[in-house]
Design a protein around this motif. Structure first.
Motif, PDB file in Angstrom:
ATOM      1  N   VAL A 206      35.747 168.059  83.341  1.00  0.00           N
ATOM      2  CA  VAL A 206      34.914 167.038  82.719  1.00  0.00           C
ATOM      3  C   VAL A 206      33.452 167.352  83.017  1.00  0.00           C
ATOM      4  O   VAL A 206      33.089 167.634  84.161  1.00  0.00           O
ATOM      5  N   GLU A 207      32.615 167.294  81.981  1.00  0.00           N
ATOM      6  CA  GLU A 207      31.182 167.520  82.160  1.00  0.00           C
ATOM      7  C   GLU A 207      30.496 166.170  82.276  1.00  0.00           C
ATOM      8  O   GLU A 207      30.639 165.302  81.415  1.00  0.00           O
ATOM      9  N   LEU A 208      29.750 165.967  83.366  1.00  0.00           N
ATOM     10  CA  LEU A 208      29.102 164.693  83.665  1.00  0.00           C
ATOM     11  C   LEU A 208      27.591 164.827  83.620  1.00  0.00           C
ATOM     12  O   LEU A 208      27.046 165.911  83.817  1.00  0.00           O
ATOM     13  N   PHE A 209      26.917 163.691  83.386  1.00  0.00           N
ATOM     14  CA  PHE A 209      25.475 163.613  83.586  1.00  0.00           C
ATOM     15  C   PHE A 209      25.138 162.241  84.120  1.00  0.00           C
ATOM     16  O   PHE A 209      25.880 161.277  83.939  1.00  0.00           O
ATOM     17  N   ASP A 210      24.006 162.182  84.820  1.00  0.00           N
ATOM     18  CA  ASP A 210      23.556 160.936  85.436  1.00  0.00           C
ATOM     19  C   ASP A 210      22.531 160.295  84.508  1.00  0.00           C
ATOM     20  O   ASP A 210      21.457 160.851  84.303  1.00  0.00           O
ATOM     21  N   PRO A 211      22.818 159.117  83.943  1.00  0.00           N
ATOM     22  CA  PRO A 211      21.867 158.495  83.017  1.00  0.00           C
ATOM     23  C   PRO A 211      20.594 158.001  83.700  1.00  0.00           C
ATOM     24  O   PRO A 211      19.580 157.817  83.039  1.00  0.00           O
ATOM     25  N   GLN A 212      20.606 157.800  85.019  1.00  0.00           N
ATOM     26  CA  GLN A 212      19.417 157.306  85.704  1.00  0.00           C
ATOM     27  C   GLN A 212      18.542 158.418  86.279  1.00  0.00           C
ATOM     28  O   GLN A 212      17.517 158.147  86.875  1.00  0.00           O
ATOM     29  N   SER A 213      18.916 159.682  86.091  1.00  0.00           N
ATOM     30  CA  SER A 213      18.117 160.772  86.647  1.00  0.00           C
ATOM     31  C   SER A 213      16.908 161.042  85.760  1.00  0.00           C
ATOM     32  O   SER A 213      16.852 160.650  84.602  1.00  0.00           O
ATOM     33  N   GLU A 214      15.927 161.742  86.330  1.00  0.00           N
ATOM     34  CA  GLU A 214      14.697 162.047  85.598  1.00  0.00           C
ATOM     35  C   GLU A 214      14.940 163.119  84.543  1.00  0.00           C
ATOM     36  O   GLU A 214      14.278 163.147  83.516  1.00  0.00           O
ATOM     37  N   THR A 215      15.867 164.025  84.809  1.00  0.00           N
ATOM     38  CA  THR A 215      16.166 165.099  83.859  1.00  0.00           C
ATOM     39  C   THR A 215      17.520 164.835  83.212  1.00  0.00           C
ATOM     40  O   THR A 215      18.562 165.098  83.802  1.00  0.00           O
ATOM     41  N   PRO A 216      17.525 164.312  81.993  1.00  0.00           N
ATOM     42  CA  PRO A 216      18.809 163.974  81.359  1.00  0.00           C
ATOM     43  C   PRO A 216      19.626 165.195  80.933  1.00  0.00           C
ATOM     44  O   PRO A 216      20.801 165.072  80.646  1.00  0.00           O
ATOM     45  N   ASP A 217      19.002 166.390  80.892  1.00  0.00           N
ATOM     46  CA  ASP A 217      19.758 167.563  80.474  1.00  0.00           C
ATOM     47  C   ASP A 217      20.527 168.199  81.636  1.00  0.00           C
ATOM     48  O   ASP A 217      21.264 169.147  81.436  1.00  0.00           O
ATOM     49  N   ARG A 218      20.383 167.671  82.855  1.00  0.00           N
ATOM     50  CA  ARG A 218      21.104 168.219  84.008  1.00  0.00           C
ATOM     51  C   ARG A 218      22.527 167.689  83.987  1.00  0.00           C
ATOM     52  O   ARG A 218      22.773 166.497  84.144  1.00  0.00           O
ATOM     53  N   THR A 219      23.473 168.593  83.810  1.00  0.00           N
ATOM     54  CA  THR A 219      24.892 168.224  83.790  1.00  0.00           C
ATOM     55  C   THR A 219      25.638 169.113  84.773  1.00  0.00           C
ATOM     56  O   THR A 219      25.138 170.153  85.198  1.00  0.00           O
ATOM     57  N   TRP A 220      26.829 168.697  85.145  1.00  0.00           N
ATOM     58  CA  TRP A 220      27.692 169.511  85.981  1.00  0.00           C
ATOM     59  C   TRP A 220      29.132 169.245  85.611  1.00  0.00           C
ATOM     60  O   TRP A 220      29.477 168.226  85.041  1.00  0.00           O
ATOM     61  N   ILE A 221      29.963 170.212  85.937  1.00  0.00           N
ATOM     62  CA  ILE A 221      31.380 170.161  85.571  1.00  0.00           C
ATOM     63  C   ILE A 221      32.191 169.912  86.836  1.00  0.00           C
ATOM     64  O   ILE A 221      32.000 170.579  87.855  1.00  0.00           O
ATOM     65  N   VAL A 222      33.090 168.928  86.767  1.00  0.00           N
ATOM     66  CA  VAL A 222      33.941 168.593  87.910  1.00  0.00           C
ATOM     67  C   VAL A 222      35.392 168.519  87.452  1.00  0.00           C
ATOM     68  O   VAL A 222      35.690 168.434  86.258  1.00  0.00           O
ATOM     69  N   ASN A 223      36.272 168.533  88.418  1.00  0.00           N
ATOM     70  CA  ASN A 223      37.697 168.377  88.160  1.00  0.00           C
ATOM     71  C   ASN A 223      37.974 166.909  87.828  1.00  0.00           C
ATOM     72  O   ASN A 223      37.476 166.007  88.497  1.00  0.00           O
ATOM     73  N   GLY A 224      38.776 166.650  86.820  1.00  0.00           N
ATOM     74  CA  GLY A 224      39.084 165.291  86.405  1.00  0.00           C
ATOM     75  C   GLY A 224      39.863 164.503  87.434  1.00  0.00           C
ATOM     76  O   GLY A 224      39.900 163.270  87.391  1.00  0.00           O
ATOM     77  N   GLN A 225      40.482 165.184  88.403  1.00  0.00           N
ATOM     78  CA  GLN A 225      41.216 164.477  89.447  1.00  0.00           C
ATOM     79  C   GLN A 225      40.279 163.790  90.424  1.00  0.00           C
ATOM     80  O   GLN A 225      40.699 162.906  91.165  1.00  0.00           O
ATOM     81  N   ARG A 226      39.013 164.170  90.447  1.00  0.00           N
ATOM     82  CA  ARG A 226      38.037 163.557  91.353  1.00  0.00           C
ATOM     83  C   ARG A 226      37.365 162.342  90.736  1.00  0.00           C
ATOM     84  O   ARG A 226      36.460 161.776  91.326  1.00  0.00           O
TER      85      ARG A 226
END
Length: 109
Positions: free
Chosen positions: A68-88
């Motif tokens: 799953v690719e996530l991003f933080d809507p409250q961060s200053e850089t909205p284009d910063r994403t990361w990929i994590v395991n869906g089990q987490r």
């Protein structure tokens, strides 16, 4: 007698595995949902009462094999994403996450 013990042990393990696999719930994530991320590396930091869940984060994309690719809507850089395991991940149902800090004064009796 030893062969019977091995066989009964194997049958028992198969039955227990089938029982536990039946109880597992499959999580379905969709883009746009808000989720909480489990922090498994928190055990290295002091403080027992620290929450192991961080977030909420928004799902940008769901990839194959539960990635799953996530991003933080409250961060200053909205284009910063990361990929994590869906089990987490687990679904975030809304509401404020309160960080309670209480100081207790202990007295000797």
């Amino acid at each position: 007698m030893r062969l019977n013990a091995y066989e009964s042990s194997r049958l028992y393990k198969e039955k227990v595995k089938a029982y536990h696999d039946k109880k597992l719930l499959k999580k379905e994530f969709r883009p746009g949902q808000q989720v909480l991320l489990f922090n498994s590396r928190l055990k290295f930091f002091p403080g027992k009462l620290k929450s192991k869940w961080s977030g909420p984060f928004t799902i940008k994309e769901v990839r194959p094999y539960r990635a799953v690719e996530l991003f933080d809507p409250q961060s200053e850089t909205p284009d910063r994403t990361w990929i994590v395991n869906g089990q987490r991940l687990k679904l975030y149902h809304g509401g404020n996450i309160e960080r309670l800090t209480t100081i207790l004064q202990l007295q000797d009796p």
